[in-house]
Structure formats: structure tokens, C-alpha cells
Scaffold this motif. Sequence first.
Motif, PDB file in Angstrom:
ATOM      1  N   ILE A 149       0.857  -1.185   0.000  1.00  0.00           N
ATOM      2  CA  ILE A 149       0.000   0.000   0.000  1.00  0.00           C
ATOM      3  C   ILE A 149       0.897   1.240   0.000  1.00  0.00           C
ATOM      4  N   LEU A 150       0.664   2.112  -0.956  1.00  0.00           N
ATOM      5  CA  LEU A 150       1.335   3.414  -0.926  1.00  0.00           C
ATOM      6  C   LEU A 150       0.409   4.384  -0.208  1.00  0.00           C
ATOM      7  N   CYS A 151       0.874   4.924   0.922  1.00  0.00           N
ATOM      8  CA  CYS A 151       0.025   5.821   1.721  1.00  0.00           C
ATOM      9  C   CYS A 151       0.567   7.250   1.670  1.00  0.00           C
ATOM     10  N   VAL A 152      -0.288   8.207   1.348  1.00  0.00           N
ATOM     11  CA  VAL A 152       0.100   9.626   1.437  1.00  0.00           C
ATOM     12  C   VAL A 152      -0.889  10.372   2.330  1.00  0.00           C
ATOM     13  N   LYS A 180       4.180  13.030   3.386  1.00  0.00           N
ATOM     14  CA  LYS A 180       3.236  14.069   3.770  1.00  0.00           C
ATOM     15  C   LYS A 180       3.176  15.063   2.603  1.00  0.00           C
ATOM     16  N   ILE A 181       1.975  15.508   2.282  1.00  0.00           N
ATOM     17  CA  ILE A 181       1.799  16.487   1.208  1.00  0.00           C
ATOM     18  C   ILE A 181       1.087  17.692   1.804  1.00  0.00           C
ATOM     19  N   VAL A 182       1.707  18.855   1.698  1.00  0.00           N
ATOM     20  CA  VAL A 182       1.078  20.054   2.256  1.00  0.00           C
ATOM     21  C   VAL A 182       0.450  20.862   1.124  1.00  0.00           C
ATOM     22  N   ALA A 196       7.034  16.193   1.738  1.00  0.00           N
ATOM     23  CA  ALA A 196       7.827  15.887   0.543  1.00  0.00           C
ATOM     24  C   ALA A 196       7.406  16.779  -0.619  1.00  0.00           C
ATOM     25  N   LEU A 197       6.138  17.225  -0.580  1.00  0.00           N
ATOM     26  CA  LEU A 197       5.575  17.975  -1.708  1.00  0.00           C
ATOM     27  C   LEU A 197       4.691  19.100  -1.199  1.00  0.00           C
TER      28      LEU A 197
END
Lengths: 225, 225
Positions: free
Chosen positions: A29-32, A134-136, A158-159
Amino acid sequence: MREIVEKRVLSENDRLAAGLRLRYHKQNILCVNFISSPGSGKTALLERTLASYTPAHSIAVLTGDIQTDNDARRLSQYGFPVRQIVTGGTCHLDARMVERHLNELGFCGPGVLLIENVGNLVCPSSYDLGEAAKIVLLSVTEGEDKPLKYPGIFHRAALMILTKTDLLPHVEFDPDLALENARKVNPEIEYIALSSRTGDGFDVWLHWLNALRHKAQHPAAAINS
Amino acid sequence: MREIVEKRVLSENDRLAAGLRLRYHKQNILCVNFISSPGSGKTALLERTLASYTPAHSIAVLTGDIQTDNDARRLSQYGFPVRQIVTGGTCHLDARMVERHLNELGFCGPGVLLIENVGNLVCPSSYDLGEAAKIVLLSVTEGEDKPLKYPGIFHRAALMILTKTDLLPHVEFDPDLALENARKVNPEIEYIALSSRTGDGFDVWLHWLNALRHKAQHPAAAINS
């Protein structure tokens, strides 16, 4: 006293997050984890993201809010498993909430798990949910100074996704300055500007998400499972 | 364990806030506490508010942020005493911070104390700062559902200010629905819509602030001290 309890809570959270990370690894599972102020466009971004895939793709969503299941209702119309986490006053998601709701969602991978955190630029940044990234989100109406004023999340993300770019002609906002400020806090942070309303820049975002699964080197964590 | 510590922290805060309230009463200070998401326009509202008065008026500002003194620098150009409270990671202002910085500011009233809280719709709502009124800001870019998703602050606020109304032609936002949602949470909440950029609606806000000092019935708490 308070600091001791907070440290203990975060240390317990880290332990549970490590378990989640192992589970994501095992189940491919790719979790973001999406974090922003209230109203920066997390749900709109997820809506358009889900609309870009067919239900044959393996994607699941956990969406956090203090109250209401509005977001889950908005997101569930795309045919993917979605579960609302109502925190009932707690200002962030933690690993225990994610673990419990992931069990109840019954999502075992392989695939992609999108977690929409509670709208809050401060508290969610300290809680590891076992995510790959984590994406902000920062919307163009919020001002270029936010990365400097809320450095914790911009440091850990990261982004950075700049949202609502369709409003740029109507606000005083300099995207270059916002990125410059974000890179003062985190020189490595990646950057995408988009509008979930018009779709402008959306191909870049979908490409980024796809590239992340390749980086993860778990072929089964692909969106096309 | 965590709940017990939180209760103790809030109870200690209430004790300090009661002291602040008594001090405001004795010194004829009208204190209001502005709370919103990051980027909803608290600082812009304060800038235009301060610009509406001359330094002969007795107004002081405490402005909270996780990091940076950007806001204090923006606000101090109007000739009023302004002090930045850098919380260094804490997601809200508390009564102890206000007490300390108010002492350092040397503002003894009579007059008006404007407190700009940390940008966060969740945590600041639980911390009494001894204020006469909490004021919640919601910008037209954030969505009409925010009062339902973050009911704590809309329940406790005396006034909701809808900001950035100059952007209404460019966003899908129904002010009536936002107000309806706020009144579901708090039937008594008052409402003002304005744009700090164009000044539209600003006279209503200044009138509201002036009326609050009359309600307080401490003549020396007038802005025109």
C-alpha cells in the motif's frame, strides 16, 4: 508535566505508525497524508484525483474531520472505498485512528491509500501515520508567508501543492515567493501548482503520484494494481 | 492520562484568564480575540482597522504566530503599540502568554486590546484569554461548511466576519448558506461580511466594535479614550 505527556503520546504514536508502515509495506500500500489549513482544497483535490481513475483501480480514502461526514459523502460518489474519521474535537489524526478505521474499511492492498487529515497546519504535522509522504497544500488566497509561519509541516512535507491557481488573477500572490519561502524551511520540498476546478496542472500531480509508487519499488503498490 | 493533563491545563488557564478579565475590567480595557484558519485575513483586517484610527486613540495589539514576527512588523506601521507572541510550536495562545506580553507591552488602558490568535480553527477556541468576545473569521474561499466541521469556535464566537468578499464573483460560495450553518451551531452569532482590500462592509465592522464598548458600559474602554 504537559511536555512529558505529549512526548509519551508522540512516542506511542510513533510505535503504532511503525506498525502501519510495516503493514503498508507487506500489503504493498502506498500511503500519502494530505495536510493543510481548513478550506485549502484537500477534498476538491481528492475529488478530482478519484475522478481521474476508474473503480477498477485500487484506491481507498480515509478523511478526517472534527465533525460531520460531509467529506466522505463528497468523496464516496467516485466508487472507491471511503471512510470518515470524526475526531470529535481532536485537532489531528493519529496512528491509532488510522489503524482502526483502516481495519473497518477492510482495505488490504495492494493499492493507494489517500489520507485527508483534519484541516490544521499545526497539529497534524507531528503525528506520523506511517505514510510514504506528507503532502502540504497551500491555496493562493492564504499568502506567501505561510511556510515561514508554520514551518513544521513545510519542513516535513515531501511535496507542496499550490492550489486554486485559477484565482491567481484576482489575488495578490507571488507563487515564486511562496516556493522560495517553503525552500528556506525545506530545500528538498517538491512543488506543483494546480487548480482542482479547471484541472490546470493536474496531469503533473497525477504523474507525481505515479512516480512515487515507482520510487517505492513495490510494483503492487501501483495505482493500476 | 492525556485528558487529565489537558483538563488541568485548561483549568489553570481559566484561572489566569479570570485574572486577565478582572484586570481588563479595572483598567477599562475592551479585549477581543480574533480566531481563524491561517490566511483568512486576520492581519489584513487588523491593518485596515488600525488605519481607520489615529494614534491618539488608545489601541494595542498582541499577535500570535508559531514562528516569525511578520505580523507585528506589518501592524506596527500604524503607530499603535504592537507585540508579537511567538509560540514556538504551540498551536494557540493561552492566558499566561497574554499576561506576560501584555506586561511587556506596558498597555494599561483604558482602551481596546486586539488579540490576533495563531491561525488555527481548532485549538485556540478552548483557551479563554479573558476577552469580551471571540471573533471568528471565515474567508469566502474556504467553503460554507466550515462552521459545521469546526463547531467549537463558531459556538463560542460572538461574531462571524466573512472576509475577502471582493473574491465572491470568482468562487462558488453562498454567504447565506455559510451563515445558516453558523447559526445551526450558534443561533446567537452575529454576522458581518467585508473586504479588507476594498473596504466594503468595513463601516459595519467598525460600528460593531464601537457598539461593543458601549455594551461593556465602561466609558473609559472607548476607543476614543
